[in-house]
Design an enzyme around this catalytic site. Structure first.
Site, PDB file in Angstrom:
ATOM      1  N   ARG A 263      28.128  40.666  43.300  1.00 16.66           N
ATOM      2  CA  ARG A 263      27.135  40.547  42.100  1.00 16.66           C
ATOM      3  C   ARG A 263      26.412  39.616  42.064  1.00 16.66           C
ATOM      4  O   ARG A 263      26.770  38.108  42.364  1.00 16.66           O
ATOM      5  CB  ARG A 263      28.232  40.587  40.951  1.00 16.66           C
ATOM      6  N   ARG A 278      33.969  32.788  38.902  1.00 16.04           N
ATOM      7  CA  ARG A 278      32.764  33.569  38.888  1.00 16.04           C
ATOM      8  C   ARG A 278      31.986  33.482  40.110  1.00 16.04           C
ATOM      9  O   ARG A 278      31.295  32.570  40.139  1.00 16.04           O
ATOM     10  CB  ARG A 278      32.059  33.608  37.696  1.00 16.04           C
ATOM     11  N   GLU A 350      40.446  36.774  32.485  1.00 15.77           N
ATOM     12  CA  GLU A 350      40.383  38.415  32.372  1.00 15.77           C
ATOM     13  C   GLU A 350      40.659  38.802  33.901  1.00 15.77           C
ATOM     14  O   GLU A 350      39.751  38.250  34.694  1.00 15.77           O
ATOM     15  CB  GLU A 350      39.028  38.895  32.135  1.00 15.77           C
ATOM     16  N   SER A 353      40.223  44.962  33.711  1.00 10.50           N
ATOM     17  CA  SER A 353      39.322  45.665  32.690  1.00 10.50           C
ATOM     18  C   SER A 353      39.741  47.280  32.860  1.00 10.50           C
ATOM     19  O   SER A 353      39.498  47.781  33.842  1.00 10.50           O
ATOM     20  CB  SER A 353      37.789  45.263  32.985  1.00 10.50           C
ATOM     21  N   ARG A 392      40.658  35.598  40.331  1.00  7.52           N
ATOM     22  CA  ARG A 392      41.078  34.955  39.085  1.00  7.52           C
ATOM     23  C   ARG A 392      42.732  35.003  39.241  1.00  7.52           C
ATOM     24  O   ARG A 392      43.295  34.232  38.525  1.00  7.52           O
ATOM     25  CB  ARG A 392      40.470  35.654  37.919  1.00  7.52           C
TER      26      ARG A 392
END
Length: 430
Positions: A263, A278, A350, A353, A392
């Site tokens: 990403r 991230r 997080e 999801s 994470r």
């Protein structure tokens, strides 16, 4: 995409639902083009009927003069048909382009809220330990990792720039252990079929999964070959059954996979710049379900439970958070996040999801099922959830299992996948 009949029959309600997402969509333009499309189709139907009837009449006429008049008249009809067909293609192309800009509509049960600050905590399991209970100040992973010699930020930046890093020794082995254990766990405990799809896909897959046009600026692309690097395994898994009609007795289909993800993180500039939370490249274990509309919300609860089971097995405090409309995203009708506590960072991370996209992706990808042998086909519902996301989960393990001397205890459930290693120490980590 959503069913255009919803817009046609209830444009104000659709616009209201989209506004609750904090989004916008060209609903008025869609209504106008849809009306024009139907008008053109009606005109074409009349003209084609007239042409067919007149063609039969011409074939039966004996008067050459009158027949010639009708032939010339039909030339004008054919010109009109050609003109309407050209306009129809343009209108349909423009209509499709606008429909791709419309987000999924929230399920009626989704709480209305402006942004993530209004998300609802559904439940929390495990109590985060305080500094007093730990007996020392927990270190963040961006200090702990380099001290152990298992995370190298400087060389990551040297190789690829910001938001890249290098894992060494038991740091990389910990990540591999998590991936392999999670896949085995989902297969053996949750009944998933393991699959390994490409992480580079055609543009059509991006449209099918709902990544385009919304997220174009956040996707890495090989322009020469028109191939796209996936930001989530949800993309290839959605498209595994593109343009297929599935039989009801094979549903639900449940896949689990691990892929690298890429990403550009343009939407996150300036956020989470420290550590490995991230990055532009990361790994993720993904769960994906194809199911019937009647079963999809039971399947969503199952995906959430499956992700929670991983957190429980790791014995790390976690919580489930329900997204409000303003934090729902583009493709989901309802979504829950699962977060792990990270005491060094002092925040909930997080790691999963879990979304029910209902028919949104299935319409884009033309994935249908046949309820029974004599029934008409209908669109499947698609659901996805991380099971869990790296790095994470690595952060949560390092920060929750750290000791005062800087070593990290390996969670018991991971030790068979770590070759029996029980503690990560600086002198043994490489």
């Amino acid at each position: 995409m959503i069913d255009i009949r919803l817009i046609r029959e209830n444009p104000k309600e659709v616009q209201k639902a989209i506004s609750s997402l904090g989004a916008d969509a060209p609903i008025d333009d869609i209504v106008r083009l849809d009306e024009r499309r139907r008008d053109i189709l009606q005109e074409l139907e009349g003209l084609r009927h007239r042409r067919n009837a007149t063609s039969k009449q011409i074939g039966q006429m004996k008067d050459d003069g009158k027949r010639q008049e009708l032939i010339e008249e039909m030339g004008g009809v054919n010109d009109s048909i050609n003109g309407f067909e050209t306009e129809l293609r343009e209108v349909e192309a423009n209509l499709e382009e606008l429909m791709y800009q419309v987000p999924n509509l929230p399920h009626a049960s989704v709480p209305v809220g402006e942004d993530e600050s209004e998300n609802k905590i559904v439940r929390e399991e495990g109590k985060p330990k305080t500094e007093a209970e730990l007996g020392f100040a927990p270190r963040p992973h961006w200090d702990l990792g380099p001290q152990l010699g298992i995370i190298d930020f400087e060389r990551g930046v040297k190789l690829s720039g910001s938001r890249f890093y290098v894992l060494y020794g038991l740091g990389y082995r910990l990540q591999r252990a998590l991936i392999n254990w999670m896949i085995d766990f989902h297969v053996s405990q949750h009944g998933y079929t393991e699959v390994y799809p490409p992480a580079i896909v055609k543009e059509s897959c991006m449209w099918g999964a709902g990544q385009l046009p919304k997220f174009r600026d956040n996707i890495y692309q090989d322009i020469e070959d028109d191939l796209w690097l996936v930001g989530t395994a949800e993309i290839p898994l959605t498209n595994l059954h593109r343009d297929e009609i599935l039989e009801a007795d094979v549903l639900p289909i449940k896949y689990v996979t691990h892929t690298p993800c890429f990403r550009r993180e343009k939407f996150s500039a300036g956020r989470d710049v420290r550590g490995i939370k991230r990055g532009h490249q990361f790994d993720k274990v993904e769960m994906y379900h194809f199911t019937t509309p009647e079963a999809s919300y039971d399947e969503l609860e199952q995906i959430v439970r499956n992700a929670e089971d991983v957190c429980r097995a790791l014995e790390i405090p976690h919580r489930v958070v329900e997204m409000v409309t303003g934090d729902l995203g583009f493709t989901a009708a309802k979504k829950f996040d699962i977060e792990l506590w990270a005491p060094g960072c002092g925040e909930w991370l997080e790691v999963s999801s879990c979304s029910n996209c209902e028919t949104f992706q299935a319409r884009r990808s033309s994935i249908r099922f046949r309820p029974d042998a004599k029934a008409k086909t209908d669109f499947v519902h698609t659901l996805n959830g991380s099971g869990l996301a790296l790095p994470r989960t690595v952060i949560a393990v390092l920060e929750n299992y750290q000791q005062e001397d800087g070593s990290v205890i390996v969670p018991e459930v991971l030790r068979p996948w770590m070759g029996g290693v029980e503690v990560i120490r600086a002198e043994e980590a490489i």
